[in-house]
Design a protein around this motif. Structure first.
Motif, PDB file in Angstrom:
ATOM      1  N   LYS A   1     -67.408   0.656 -39.812  1.00 35.47           N
ATOM      2  CA  LYS A   1     -66.553  -0.520 -39.710  1.00 35.47           C
ATOM      3  C   LYS A   1     -65.203  -0.214 -38.859  1.00 35.47           C
ATOM      4  N   MET A   2     -64.566   0.850 -39.099  1.00 34.94           N
ATOM      5  CA  MET A   2     -63.293   1.388 -38.200  1.00 34.94           C
ATOM      6  C   MET A   2     -63.662   1.216 -36.810  1.00 34.94           C
ATOM      7  N   CYS A   3     -64.804   1.766 -36.404  1.00 34.15           N
ATOM      8  CA  CYS A   3     -64.999   1.832 -34.949  1.00 34.15           C
ATOM      9  C   CYS A   3     -65.278   0.270 -34.308  1.00 34.15           C
TER      10      CYS A   3
ATOM     11  N   GLN B   1     -62.984  -4.641 -31.735  1.00 29.83           N
ATOM     12  CA  GLN B   1     -62.604  -6.131 -31.887  1.00 29.83           C
ATOM     13  C   GLN B   1     -61.190  -6.522 -31.747  1.00 29.83           C
ATOM     14  N   PHE B   2     -60.425  -5.521 -32.442  1.00 31.28           N
ATOM     15  CA  PHE B   2     -58.889  -5.658 -32.436  1.00 31.28           C
ATOM     16  C   PHE B   2     -58.462  -5.723 -30.866  1.00 31.28           C
ATOM     17  N   GLU B   3     -58.830  -4.859 -30.093  1.00 30.30           N
ATOM     18  CA  GLU B   3     -58.505  -4.467 -28.657  1.00 30.30           C
ATOM     19  C   GLU B   3     -58.928  -5.514 -27.838  1.00 30.30           C
ATOM     20  N   ALA B   4     -60.118  -6.187 -28.041  1.00 28.68           N
ATOM     21  CA  ALA B   4     -60.712  -7.216 -27.237  1.00 28.68           C
ATOM     22  C   ALA B   4     -59.921  -8.418 -27.747  1.00 28.68           C
ATOM     23  N   ILE B   5     -59.667  -8.803 -28.908  1.00 28.05           N
ATOM     24  CA  ILE B   5     -58.776  -9.903 -29.156  1.00 28.05           C
ATOM     25  C   ILE B   5     -57.444  -9.959 -28.602  1.00 28.05           C
ATOM     26  N   HIS B   6     -56.844  -8.730 -28.512  1.00 27.10           N
ATOM     27  CA  HIS B   6     -55.610  -8.262 -27.946  1.00 27.10           C
ATOM     28  C   HIS B   6     -54.442  -9.518 -28.458  1.00 27.10           C
ATOM     29  N   PRO B   7     -54.246  -9.471 -29.700  1.00 29.02           N
ATOM     30  CA  PRO B   7     -53.678 -10.717 -30.276  1.00 29.02           C
ATOM     31  C   PRO B   7     -52.122 -10.707 -30.102  1.00 29.02           C
TER      32      PRO B   7
ATOM     33  N   MET C   1     -58.865 -13.306 -35.380  1.00 27.39           N
ATOM     34  CA  MET C   1     -58.236 -12.259 -36.473  1.00 27.39           C
ATOM     35  C   MET C   1     -58.769 -12.566 -37.839  1.00 27.39           C
ATOM     36  N   ASP C   2     -58.769 -13.661 -38.259  1.00 29.39           N
ATOM     37  CA  ASP C   2     -59.090 -14.032 -39.628  1.00 29.39           C
ATOM     38  C   ASP C   2     -60.562 -13.257 -39.836  1.00 29.39           C
ATOM     39  N   ASN C   3     -61.626 -13.595 -38.943  1.00 28.50           N
ATOM     40  CA  ASN C   3     -62.932 -13.067 -39.083  1.00 28.50           C
ATOM     41  C   ASN C   3     -62.700 -11.452 -39.081  1.00 28.50           C
ATOM     42  N   LEU C   4     -61.868 -10.850 -38.301  1.00 28.29           N
ATOM     43  CA  LEU C   4     -61.748  -9.455 -38.274  1.00 28.29           C
ATOM     44  C   LEU C   4     -61.268  -8.948 -39.542  1.00 28.29           C
ATOM     45  N   VAL C   5     -60.328  -9.509 -40.119  1.00 31.72           N
ATOM     46  CA  VAL C   5     -59.758  -9.167 -41.781  1.00 31.72           C
ATOM     47  C   VAL C   5     -60.773  -9.117 -42.691  1.00 31.72           C
ATOM     48  N   GLU C   6     -61.318 -10.390 -42.625  1.00 37.95           N
ATOM     49  CA  GLU C   6     -62.582 -10.638 -43.566  1.00 37.95           C
ATOM     50  C   GLU C   6     -63.484  -9.457 -43.377  1.00 37.95           C
TER      51      GLU C   6
ATOM     52  N   GLU D   1     -49.065  -0.792 -52.350  1.00 39.95           N
ATOM     53  CA  GLU D   1     -48.922  -1.581 -53.425  1.00 39.95           C
ATOM     54  C   GLU D   1     -49.844  -2.640 -53.278  1.00 39.95           C
ATOM     55  N   ASN D   2     -50.111  -3.302 -52.251  1.00 44.01           N
ATOM     56  CA  ASN D   2     -51.092  -4.457 -52.006  1.00 44.01           C
ATOM     57  C   ASN D   2     -52.434  -4.151 -51.910  1.00 44.01           C
ATOM     58  N   GLN D   3     -52.958  -2.778 -51.453  1.00 43.60           N
ATOM     59  CA  GLN D   3     -54.262  -2.394 -51.395  1.00 43.60           C
ATOM     60  C   GLN D   3     -55.088  -3.315 -50.375  1.00 43.60           C
ATOM     61  N   THR D   4     -54.661  -4.084 -49.464  1.00 36.02           N
ATOM     62  CA  THR D   4     -55.426  -4.966 -48.658  1.00 36.02           C
ATOM     63  C   THR D   4     -54.742  -5.130 -47.254  1.00 36.02           C
ATOM     64  N   ILE D   5     -55.582  -5.097 -46.234  1.00 34.80           N
ATOM     65  CA  ILE D   5     -55.189  -5.211 -44.818  1.00 34.80           C
ATOM     66  C   ILE D   5     -55.387  -6.654 -44.675  1.00 34.80           C
TER      67      ILE D   5
END
Length: 372
Positions: free
Chosen positions: A195-197, A202-208, A175-180, A116-120
């Motif tokens: 980009k996925m790699c 980055q996501f695992e390093a942030i560990h949000p 996280m804002d930077n990651l999503v951008e 529906e939204n097309q955006t992560i």
């Protein structure tokens, strides 16, 4: 990076993109070609399935099971298949099986939302985490002293291997930077697989989040590939490769943090994508061949057997009579019992008693899913 201390929060985690030209690295480019080609074949193969959504109860369930095993949460195939049959009652499900089902539900809820939204965005990522952990909490608070330790079964178990960043507003900024980075292809024009790699590291390093980061990150990989049109469904059995190469996975994650070693990490993730795509293709091909063989055989033996019934018994490994009844428009218990007995007599399904319940098992499908 020489003085990197695993016990001190990594508050200097750099923003994306990386400070290396990974796009023009010949080793990475070679791997990228192989991974892209294999992934494209999976996408074409998905469209050969009569009902691609059937994979929600087959390949997606295997991915969910293996992904939770990476976090040392184990359940049996038998428990899982019973849980997803149409008599699933949450009270009967053991905690490990419940974790796997929550992973699968989170993956598919994210998939539907993306359609529906097309955006992560950060809200979507938080909702995936919330569903996995059955919580309403968001990012971990700035004062939480979270550390990543080696697992119980590992050499030097309990040793701290990484301390993620903490501090007021820091996780939000990262996280804002990651999503951008994931969404803005004009500002960050790089192949989506690369980009996925990069984003997965980055996501695992942030560990949000306080917990469930590994599973959330792996779902994010699949949803991102779907959002970029590289997969028409988020079906890729990537956790199988990771669990078979678990030490390498964590070592190469750590190498980016400690030595800025992006090449070996991206190579690993591209190899995971390629090998996983090949495995997924094999599974789809085997399911399609078996479906065709079963349909031809059963139609020659059972007059009421049809394409729709055949698709249903390949939609999930454990079948209840009511599912067959809905398709053929028969609800009488006597009639359904007679029909199920026919399927058993011709060895299309195998009955298994569980308390008062009788499940009918598609052993051909289970053999394929479990790679025998």
């Amino acid at each position: 990076m020489e003085n990197f201390d695993r016990k001190i929060p990594y508050n200097k985690l750099p923003l994306l993109p990386p400070n290396q030209d990974v796009e023009n690295n010949p080793v990475i480019l070679k791997r990228l070609v192989l991974a892209s080609r294999a992934l494209a074949t999976v996408n074409g193969n998905l469209n050969r399935l009569p009902n691609p959504l059937m994979l929600i109860n087959t390949l997606a369930l295997q991915e969910a099971k293996t992904s939770t095993e990476i976090e040392n949460i184990f359940t049996t195939e038998d428990e899982l298949y019973k849980a997803i049959s149409d008599t699933y009652k949450e009270t009967n499900v053991n905690p490990a099986t419940k974790e796997v089902l929550k992973y699968r539900e989170a993956l598919w809820a994210g998939y539907k939302e993306l359609q529906e939204n097309q955006t992560i965005d950060t809200n979507l990522i938080t909702r995936i985490f919330n569903q996995i952990k059955e919580t309403k909490s968001g990012y971990r608070p700035p004062q939480s002293q979270v550390v990543i330790k080696r697992g119980e079964s590992e050499f030097r178990s309990g040793e701290i291997i990484y301390t993620p960043p903490i501090g007021e507003g820091l996780i939000e900024t990262l996280m804002d930077n990651l999503v951008e980075y994931l969404n803005d292809d004009e500002k960050y024009p790089i192949d989506p697989l690369l980009k996925m790699c990069i984003a997965h590291y980055q996501f695992e390093a942030i560990h949000p989040f306080q917990d469930g980061n590994g599973r959330t990150g792996r779902i994010l990989n699949l949803l991102y590939l779907f959002s970029k049109g590289l997969l028409s469904q988020p079906i890729l059995y990537m956790s199988k490769f990771i669990i078979l190469n678990k030490e390498d996975y964590y070592f190469k994650l750590g190498a980016v943090t400690q030595r800025n070693s992006w090449e070996s990490w991206i190579e690993f993730m591209l190899e995971a994508t390629e090998k996983t795509s090949l495995l997924t293709n094999t599974r789809i091909n085997e399911i399609l061949l078996q479906m065709e063989s079963t349909l031809e055989y059963a139609k020659g033996k059972i007059k009421w057997y049809n394409k729709e019934v055949n698709e249903a018994i390949f939609g999930q490994p454990y079948i209840k009579p009511s599912l067959i009844g809905e398709i053929i428009g028969k609800t009488s218990r006597t009639t359904l019992t007679k029909y199920m007995n026919e399927l058993v007599n011709y060895k299309i399904l195998t009955p298994r008693k569980d308390g008062v319940e009788v499940f009918y098992i598609n052993e051909d499908l289970i053999r394929i899913l479990e790679g025998h």
